[in-house]
Design a protein around this motif. Structure first.
Motif, PDB file in Angstrom:
ATOM      1  N   VAL A 258       0.641  -1.265   0.172  1.00 60.59           N
ATOM      2  CA  VAL A 258       0.009   0.055  -0.068  1.00 60.59           C
ATOM      3  C   VAL A 258       0.843   1.254   0.032  1.00 60.59           C
ATOM      4  CG1 VAL A 258      -1.724   1.441   1.387  1.00 60.59           C
ATOM      5  CG2 VAL A 258      -1.949  -1.222   1.087  1.00 60.59           C
ATOM      6  N   LYS A 259       0.684   1.968  -1.035  1.00 56.12           N
ATOM      7  CA  LYS A 259       1.464   3.084  -1.000  1.00 56.12           C
ATOM      8  C   LYS A 259       0.829   4.631  -0.565  1.00 56.12           C
ATOM      9  CE  LYS A 259       4.626   0.638  -3.118  1.00 56.12           C
ATOM     10  NZ  LYS A 259       5.837   0.289  -2.288  1.00 56.12           N
ATOM     11  N   ALA A 260      -0.492   4.398  -0.526  1.00 56.94           N
ATOM     12  CA  ALA A 260      -1.098   5.689  -0.217  1.00 56.94           C
ATOM     13  C   ALA A 260      -2.668   5.162   0.218  1.00 56.94           C
ATOM     14  CB  ALA A 260      -1.282   6.770  -1.111  1.00 56.94           C
ATOM     15  N   VAL A 261      -3.308   5.977   1.068  1.00 53.68           N
ATOM     16  CA  VAL A 261      -4.753   5.750   1.685  1.00 53.68           C
ATOM     17  C   VAL A 261      -5.581   6.840   1.798  1.00 53.68           C
ATOM     18  CG1 VAL A 261      -5.714   4.717   3.624  1.00 53.68           C
ATOM     19  CG2 VAL A 261      -3.666   3.821   3.063  1.00 53.68           C
ATOM     20  N   VAL A 262      -6.688   6.961   1.017  1.00 56.21           N
ATOM     21  CA  VAL A 262      -7.469   7.875   1.429  1.00 56.21           C
ATOM     22  C   VAL A 262      -8.903   7.632   2.018  1.00 56.21           C
ATOM     23  CG1 VAL A 262      -8.906   9.598  -0.247  1.00 56.21           C
ATOM     24  CG2 VAL A 262      -6.859   8.990  -1.110  1.00 56.21           C
ATOM     25  N   ALA A 263      -9.136   8.223   3.069  1.00 54.07           N
ATOM     26  CA  ALA A 263     -10.269   8.243   3.933  1.00 54.07           C
ATOM     27  C   ALA A 263     -10.936   9.282   4.056  1.00 54.07           C
ATOM     28  CB  ALA A 263      -9.817   7.849   5.262  1.00 54.07           C
ATOM     29  N   ILE A 264     -12.462   9.090   3.470  1.00 53.03           N
ATOM     30  CA  ILE A 264     -13.344  10.110   3.512  1.00 53.03           C
ATOM     31  C   ILE A 264     -14.374   9.883   4.275  1.00 53.03           C
ATOM     32  CG2 ILE A 264     -14.992  11.204   1.445  1.00 53.03           C
ATOM     33  CD1 ILE A 264     -13.457  10.219  -0.570  1.00 53.03           C
ATOM     34  N   SER A 265     -14.482  10.777   5.342  1.00 49.16           N
ATOM     35  CA  SER A 265     -15.398  10.820   6.277  1.00 49.16           C
ATOM     36  C   SER A 265     -15.620   9.407   7.174  1.00 49.16           C
ATOM     37  CB  SER A 265     -16.769  10.964   5.770  1.00 49.16           C
ATOM     38  OG  SER A 265     -16.850  12.175   5.031  1.00 49.16           O
TER      39      SER A 265
END
Length: 436
Positions: A258-265
Motif C-alpha cells: 500500500v503506497k497511499a490511503v484516502v479516507a473520506i469521512s
C-alpha cells in the motif's frame, strides 16, 4: 424528459407542436468548468467490467443462532480501467434503501463502456470501498475519473443489510466484514495481477492504493494497518476477535504494497463504541489523506476525523476540511429518481455545498495525492505541499480583472492554492503533518 415548446396560437394558428429533448444528465466523473485543475479527465478512455470474487468459509455475524454461520462470501466487483479504445458509455442501474426500508432504484450516467480492451501498460491498483448500504455505482464519479488517469479501480459491492445501521444487529455486519472484505479483495486482485489474469493483467500489484468513504473509510484504515479496538470482538459476535489489537491474526488484515490511503469521512466510533485501539492510527505507515466536512454529525469532526488525523504519527498525512459540510460528501449528486423524498435526497446532497463542486475538489486533491505517492510524480507535490492552511487566505495578485478562469500557478507566484481558479478557493482548510 422532454421540454414542450408551445408557439403562440394567436400568432400562428397553423403551427404544430415542437418537442425538444432536454440534454441528458452528464456523467458525474466529468468535472464542471469551475473544478480545480487536476479534476479534469485523463488521457485514457474508460472501460468497465463486472466480476465476482468468492471467499470460502467466512463467518457471518448476521447469520447463525448460537454462533456466526460459516458461509462462502460472494463479493461482486465493478472494475474501472484505462481502455485502449473508445466506446459509447453506459448507464448504471442501482438502488439505495429508502425511508420505508424498500430499495429505491435509480440510474447514473457513466463515461465507461463495457467490453473495451484494456490499454497497453501496467497501472496502479486502487481498491475503492463504498459506505454503509451504498453501492459501487454511487462512487462512479471517482472510479471513472481515476481510470481515465491510468489507474485500475476495483470497487467491491459489500451487500450490507437493508435494515438500518441504527440497530446494533445491523452494524455487526459491516463493522466485521468491511476490513475483512477489503483485505481479501486487495490480496486476490494483487494475486491475479501478478499472475497476469484477465483484466488484472493491466494492474501493478506493487503499487496499490486504498480509498474508502464512511464505513469504507473505516475499512481501508484497518486494511492499511490501523489497530482495531478489542471491544469489537464482542460487538461482532467474535468475528473480529482474532483481528483486533493483540489478536492472533491482527497482521492478516494489513494489505501489502500500500503506497497511499484516502479516507473520506471515516468513523472514529460507532454507537458509542470506539473502533480503534488507543494507538491504532499510529500503526499506519502509508501516506494518508483524510477528507471530511466540519459539520459531519455522522462520524464527527473534532472529536472525529480530525482526531484520527492527529493520532496518525509515523506517516505523512493530510486533512482536507470542507467547512460547514456534512457527511454526504462521498456519493454522486442526487439522481432525479431520488429527489422527491427528503430521506432519499439526503443520501446524496449536502446542505451547504454544491455536490458537483465537492466532487471536483475531492478528485483534484485525490489525483494529486495518488500521483505523488503511488506514481512517484514529483510534480504533483506543489498541489498538496506548502499550501496556506485556510483557503480563504490565498492570494494571486497578478490575476487579470474579471471572471478569469486560469489556474493558480502556486509557488512563488501565488499563495492561492495551486490549480484553483480565482474566487474558487474558499471555505476549505488543508493541513499537513510529516511522519515523526
Amino acid at each position: 424528459m422532454f421540454r414542450f415548446v408551445l408557439p403562440s396560437l394567436l400568432a400562428c394558428a397553423s403551427c404544430v407542436l415542437v418537442v425538444t429533448p432536454v440534454a441528458a444528465q452528464d456523467a458525474p466523473a466529468r468535472p464542471g468548468v469551475d473544478a480545480p485543475e487536476l479534476a479534469a479527465l485523463g488521457a485514457y478512455p474508460v472501460g468497465v467490467a463486472d466480476l465476482e470474487f468468492v471467499q470460502p468459509d467466512q463467518a457471518d455475524p448476521l447469520q447463525g443462532k448460537d454462533a456466526p454461520a460459516i458461509v462462502d462470501r460472494h463479493i461482486p466487483l465493478k472494475i474501472w480501467y484505462p481502455a485502449g479504445g473508445t466506446g459509447a458509455g453506459t448507464t448504471y442501474r442501482t438502488a439505495l434503501p429508502g425511508e420505508k426500508g424498500v430499495d429505491i432504484p435509480f440510474t447514473v450516467p457513466g463515461l465507461a463502456t463495457p467490453g473495451l480492451a484494456p490499454a497497453t501498460g501496467r497501472f496502479p491498483l486502487v481498491i475503492l470501498a463504498h459506505g454503509y448500504s451504498n453501492t459501487p455505482e454511487v462512487l462512479s464519479w471517482l472510479g471513472e475519473n481515476l481510470a481515465s488517469k491510468g489507474y485500475v479501480v476495483v470497487t467491491p459491492a459489500f451487500h450490507d443489510p437493508s435494515i438500518t445501521i441504527r440497530t446494533t444487529a445491523a452494524a455487526a455486519g459491516p463493522v466485521s466484514r468491511r476490513p475483512l472484505d477489503i483485505a481479501f479483495v486487495a490480496a486476490e486482485a494483487q494475486r491475479r495481477a501478478r499472475a497476469g489474469q484477465g483484466l488484472f493483467a493491466a494492474a501493478d500489484a506493487s503499487r496499490t492504493a486504498l480509498i474508502g468513504y464512511s464505513m469504507g473509510g473505516y475499512g481501508v484504515l484497518a486494511a492499511a494497518g490501523a489497530s482495531l479496538n478489542p471491544a469489537l470482538g464482542l460487538a461482532t459476535r467474535g468475528v473480529l476477535t482474532p483481528y483486533v489489537a493483540g489478536g492472533a491474526k491482527a497482521n492478516e488484515l494489513k494489505v501489502a504494497n500500500v503506497k497511499a490511503v484516502v479516507a473520506i469521512s471515516p468513523p472514529k466510533a460507532l454507537r458509542g463504541t470506539e473502533l480503534w485501539a488507543a494507538s491504532g492510527m499510529g500503526a499506519i505507515r502509508a501516506p494518508t489523506l483524510f477528507i471530511v466536512g466540519s459539520q459531519d454529525h455522522t462520524v464527527g469532526y473534532d472529536p472525529g476525523v480530525r482526531t484520527l488525523f492527529e493520532q496518525e504519527r509515523y506517516a505523512p498525512r493530510y486533512l482536507l476540511t470542507f467547512r460547514e459540510a456534512g457527511h454526504s460528501i462521498g456519493l454522486v449528486g442526487a439522481p432525479p429518481e431520488m429527489r422527491t423524498s427528503y430521506w432519499d435526497k439526503d443520501w446524496f446532497e449536502d446542505s451547504v455545498w454544491r455536490k458537483d463542486r465537492l466532487m471536483g475538489i475531492e478528485t483534484h486533491f485525490i489525483t494529486a495525492f495518488l500521483d505523488r505517492y503511488v506514481k512517484d510524480d514529483a510534480s504533483r507535490a506543489a498541489y498538496i505541499d506548502g499550501l496556506v492552511p485556510n483557503s480563504n487566505n490565498g492570494v494571486w495578485s497578478s490575476t487579470p480583472v474579471g471572471r478569469y478562469a486560469g489556474f493558480s500557478p502556486g509557488g512563488s507566484q501565488a499563495t492561492l492554492w495551486k490549480g484553483f481558479q480565482p474566487n474558487k478557493a474558499a471555505g476549505m482548510s488543508f493541513e499537513f503533518k510529516p511522519a515523526e
